[in-house]
Every structure is written in structure tokens, then in C-alpha cells.
Write a protein that holds these residues in place. Sequence first.
Motif, PDB file in Angstrom:
ATOM      1  N   GLN A  34       0.814  -1.217   0.000  1.00  0.00           N
ATOM      2  CA  GLN A  34       0.000   0.000   0.000  1.00  0.00           C
ATOM      3  C   GLN A  34       0.848   1.269   0.000  1.00  0.00           C
ATOM      4  O   GLN A  34       0.371   2.326  -0.382  1.00  0.00           O
ATOM      5  CB  GLN A  34      -0.930   0.011   1.220  1.00  0.00           C
ATOM      6  CG  GLN A  34      -1.962  -1.071   1.218  1.00  0.00           C
ATOM      7  CD  GLN A  34      -2.965  -0.901   0.087  1.00  0.00           C
ATOM      8  OE1 GLN A  34      -3.323   0.211  -0.293  1.00  0.00           O
ATOM      9  NE2 GLN A  34      -3.406  -2.014  -0.481  1.00  0.00           N
ATOM     10  N   THR A  35       2.089   1.172   0.426  1.00  0.00           N
ATOM     11  CA  THR A  35       2.936   2.359   0.550  1.00  0.00           C
ATOM     12  C   THR A  35       4.124   2.348  -0.399  1.00  0.00           C
ATOM     13  O   THR A  35       5.038   3.151  -0.245  1.00  0.00           O
ATOM     14  CB  THR A  35       3.453   2.480   1.996  1.00  0.00           C
ATOM     15  OG1 THR A  35       4.242   1.339   2.311  1.00  0.00           O
ATOM     16  CG2 THR A  35       2.314   2.601   2.976  1.00  0.00           C
ATOM     17  N   LEU A  37       6.045   2.579  -4.149  1.00  0.00           N
ATOM     18  CA  LEU A  37       6.088   3.090  -5.509  1.00  0.00           C
ATOM     19  C   LEU A  37       7.297   2.477  -6.198  1.00  0.00           C
ATOM     20  O   LEU A  37       8.283   2.140  -5.540  1.00  0.00           O
ATOM     21  CB  LEU A  37       6.258   4.610  -5.524  1.00  0.00           C
ATOM     22  CG  LEU A  37       5.142   5.464  -4.959  1.00  0.00           C
ATOM     23  CD1 LEU A  37       5.605   6.910  -4.833  1.00  0.00           C
ATOM     24  CD2 LEU A  37       3.925   5.376  -5.838  1.00  0.00           C
ATOM     25  N   GLU A  60       2.274   2.578  -8.841  1.00  0.00           N
ATOM     26  CA  GLU A  60       1.893   2.228  -7.470  1.00  0.00           C
ATOM     27  C   GLU A  60       1.781   0.711  -7.378  1.00  0.00           C
ATOM     28  O   GLU A  60       1.133   0.091  -8.219  1.00  0.00           O
ATOM     29  CB  GLU A  60       0.566   2.872  -7.107  1.00  0.00           C
ATOM     30  CG  GLU A  60       0.581   4.382  -7.152  1.00  0.00           C
ATOM     31  CD  GLU A  60      -0.789   4.990  -6.889  1.00  0.00           C
ATOM     32  OE1 GLU A  60      -1.672   4.279  -6.348  1.00  0.00           O
ATOM     33  OE2 GLU A  60      -0.965   6.162  -7.236  1.00  0.00           O
ATOM     34  N   HIS A  61       2.377   0.117  -6.363  1.00  0.00           N
ATOM     35  CA  HIS A  61       2.382  -1.341  -6.256  1.00  0.00           C
ATOM     36  C   HIS A  61       1.006  -1.915  -5.981  1.00  0.00           C
ATOM     37  O   HIS A  61       0.634  -2.939  -6.540  1.00  0.00           O
ATOM     38  CB  HIS A  61       3.353  -1.789  -5.152  1.00  0.00           C
ATOM     39  CG  HIS A  61       4.694  -2.118  -5.675  1.00  0.00           C
ATOM     40  ND1 HIS A  61       5.244  -3.362  -5.581  1.00  0.00           N
ATOM     41  CD2 HIS A  61       5.614  -1.365  -6.313  1.00  0.00           C
ATOM     42  CE1 HIS A  61       6.438  -3.364  -6.134  1.00  0.00           C
ATOM     43  NE2 HIS A  61       6.685  -2.154  -6.586  1.00  0.00           N
ATOM     44  N   SER A  62       0.245  -1.294  -5.121  1.00  0.00           N
ATOM     45  CA  SER A  62      -1.024  -1.900  -4.714  1.00  0.00           C
ATOM     46  C   SER A  62      -2.084  -1.836  -5.801  1.00  0.00           C
ATOM     47  O   SER A  62      -2.840  -2.782  -5.984  1.00  0.00           O
ATOM     48  CB  SER A  62      -1.537  -1.240  -3.438  1.00  0.00           C
ATOM     49  OG  SER A  62      -1.759   0.134  -3.670  1.00  0.00           O
ATOM     50  N   THR A  63      -2.165  -0.736  -6.524  1.00  0.00           N
ATOM     51  CA  THR A  63      -3.223  -0.577  -7.518  1.00  0.00           C
ATOM     52  C   THR A  63      -2.736  -0.723  -8.952  1.00  0.00           C
ATOM     53  O   THR A  63      -3.554  -0.778  -9.870  1.00  0.00           O
ATOM     54  CB  THR A  63      -3.866   0.818  -7.395  1.00  0.00           C
ATOM     55  OG1 THR A  63      -2.870   1.808  -7.658  1.00  0.00           O
ATOM     56  CG2 THR A  63      -4.491   1.012  -6.031  1.00  0.00           C
ATOM     57  N   ARG A  65      -1.500   1.552 -10.621  1.00  0.00           N
ATOM     58  CA  ARG A  65      -1.777   2.812 -11.308  1.00  0.00           C
ATOM     59  C   ARG A  65      -0.455   3.418 -11.756  1.00  0.00           C
ATOM     60  O   ARG A  65       0.476   3.539 -10.974  1.00  0.00           O
ATOM     61  CB  ARG A  65      -2.501   3.777 -10.379  1.00  0.00           C
ATOM     62  CG  ARG A  65      -2.852   5.064 -11.043  1.00  0.00           C
ATOM     63  CD  ARG A  65      -3.726   5.916 -10.163  1.00  0.00           C
ATOM     64  NE  ARG A  65      -3.997   7.151 -10.860  1.00  0.00           N
ATOM     65  CZ  ARG A  65      -4.000   8.323 -10.266  1.00  0.00           C
ATOM     66  NH1 ARG A  65      -3.797   8.419  -8.964  1.00  0.00           N
ATOM     67  NH2 ARG A  65      -4.239   9.401 -10.954  1.00  0.00           N
ATOM     68  N   HIS A  67       1.784   6.554 -13.365  1.00  0.00           N
ATOM     69  CA  HIS A  67       1.863   7.995 -13.530  1.00  0.00           C
ATOM     70  C   HIS A  67       2.972   8.290 -14.536  1.00  0.00           C
ATOM     71  O   HIS A  67       4.131   7.951 -14.296  1.00  0.00           O
ATOM     72  CB  HIS A  67       2.190   8.685 -12.205  1.00  0.00           C
ATOM     73  CG  HIS A  67       1.242   8.364 -11.110  1.00  0.00           C
ATOM     74  ND1 HIS A  67       0.096   9.085 -10.886  1.00  0.00           N
ATOM     75  CD2 HIS A  67       1.255   7.381 -10.181  1.00  0.00           C
ATOM     76  CE1 HIS A  67      -0.544   8.563  -9.852  1.00  0.00           C
ATOM     77  NE2 HIS A  67       0.136   7.530  -9.409  1.00  0.00           N
ATOM     78  N   MET A  91       1.297  14.306  -5.522  1.00  0.00           N
ATOM     79  CA  MET A  91       0.877  13.290  -4.548  1.00  0.00           C
ATOM     80  C   MET A  91       0.520  13.920  -3.198  1.00  0.00           C
ATOM     81  O   MET A  91      -0.420  13.490  -2.541  1.00  0.00           O
ATOM     82  CB  MET A  91       1.976  12.241  -4.347  1.00  0.00           C
ATOM     83  CG  MET A  91       2.185  11.320  -5.527  1.00  0.00           C
ATOM     84  SD  MET A  91       0.762  10.254  -5.840  1.00  0.00           S
ATOM     85  CE  MET A  91       0.084  10.998  -7.298  1.00  0.00           C
ATOM     86  N   HIS A  96      -1.973  11.400  -0.980  1.00  0.00           N
ATOM     87  CA  HIS A  96      -1.407  10.046  -0.988  1.00  0.00           C
ATOM     88  C   HIS A  96      -0.180  10.003  -0.093  1.00  0.00           C
ATOM     89  O   HIS A  96       0.642  10.918  -0.100  1.00  0.00           O
ATOM     90  CB  HIS A  96      -1.020   9.618  -2.403  1.00  0.00           C
ATOM     91  CG  HIS A  96      -2.191   9.483  -3.319  1.00  0.00           C
ATOM     92  ND1 HIS A  96      -3.154   8.513  -3.162  1.00  0.00           N
ATOM     93  CD2 HIS A  96      -2.563  10.199  -4.403  1.00  0.00           C
ATOM     94  CE1 HIS A  96      -4.057   8.635  -4.107  1.00  0.00           C
ATOM     95  NE2 HIS A  96      -3.723   9.658  -4.878  1.00  0.00           N
ATOM     96  N   PHE A  98       2.995   7.659   0.663  1.00  0.00           N
ATOM     97  CA  PHE A  98       3.851   6.529   0.330  1.00  0.00           C
ATOM     98  C   PHE A  98       5.105   6.618   1.177  1.00  0.00           C
ATOM     99  O   PHE A  98       5.514   7.704   1.593  1.00  0.00           O
ATOM    100  CB  PHE A  98       4.209   6.546  -1.169  1.00  0.00           C
ATOM    101  CG  PHE A  98       3.020   6.372  -2.059  1.00  0.00           C
ATOM    102  CD1 PHE A  98       2.466   5.118  -2.240  1.00  0.00           C
ATOM    103  CD2 PHE A  98       2.444   7.457  -2.688  1.00  0.00           C
ATOM    104  CE1 PHE A  98       1.355   4.950  -3.050  1.00  0.00           C
ATOM    105  CE2 PHE A  98       1.337   7.305  -3.500  1.00  0.00           C
ATOM    106  CZ  PHE A  98       0.791   6.044  -3.678  1.00  0.00           C
TER     107      PHE A  98
END
Length: 182
Positions: A34-35, A37, A60-63, A65, A67, A91, A96, A98
Motif C-alpha cells: 500500500q505504501t 512506488l 503504485e504497487h497496490s493498484t 496505477r 503515472h 501526490m 497520498h 507513500f
Amino acid sequence: MAAATIRKVLRTHRIPPPRYRDDSWRAFLRAQAQTLLATDFFHVDCAVTLTRVYVAFVIEHSTRRVHLLGVTRYPTGAWATQLARDFTAEMEAAGHRFTHLIRDRDAKFTAAFDGVFSATGITAIMTAPQAPRMNAIAERFVGSVRRECTDRMLIAGERHLGVVWATTSRITTPAAATRARA
């Protein structure tokens, strides 16, 4: 310090080893997803101008997503640092939080680049030399972009690549996030 030396010191002080401890990189990634990148560069060869264009991105690791930070023909450390400033400001404004950024040992990732992230509380973690699996999510994304997009069309230049990116990222990002959660 070697692992054998640590074991010897623990034995002399009669400190028992832990029953179970998973210090693997995979365990770290799962616990901190969750935290986390990841950042990297990749290049695209333009068919019309016969030049190479470099793309900087953060994922982003969790989603999963992605950039897009920037596109240029001449990447430098100062350029990457400015991209980091813009990204961290974006961010922070979005709220957000991270804590870690995984990056490789590219010369464009300078101490100033790391300083921008450390000023916002993000620790830059460098991958081991010649260990692409340590930044597997970013490397997998680069492979997907190559297979699904840039290998299938002729990119004319920086502006064209930006348009292609904007179009395909709207189409593929939700699906990638769905696959990541599955």
C-alpha cells in the motif's frame, strides 16, 4: 558483516534464533504494498525522426496505477529531479502517503532525485545491480507497454507518444488494476 559472524555473536551471548522470520524481498513487498512506488525509464525508437525518446514513469504497487512523469529525447539528472518535484507535489496535494520508492541504479537517479523524495518522507530503495526482479512490477509494465503498444505502432515523436500514452492509459489502467486485485 557476514551472516556467520552474526550467528557466532548470537551464540556467544546465548540469544536463540527466531522461530520464524521471513526476510525475503517478496515478504517486504507484500507487507508494504500500500505504501510502495516503483520508478523506471524506458525508451521508444521513433520511426519518422529516427530518434530515441525516453519515458519516465512511476507505478503504485497496490493498484498498479501508472503515472507518466515525462517524455524527452535527452534525459538528465536535473530533468529527473524536476519530474520528482512535480510528482511529489501532485501526490501531496492528492493526499497520498507513500513510504518507499523502488528504483534501479540508473545515473539519472541522482542524490538530488532521492532528496526530493526523502523530503516528503519517502525512502528510495535501490535495486541490486543486474537484478531486474527486484523492480519486477515496473519491469513487467515496461514489457507490457512494449508488447501491447509501442511494438505494434510507429511512434512519430514525443508529442505522438504523449497522445498514444494518454489514449491507452485511459483504456488499460482500470483493467490492470482489476487484474492486480484478483
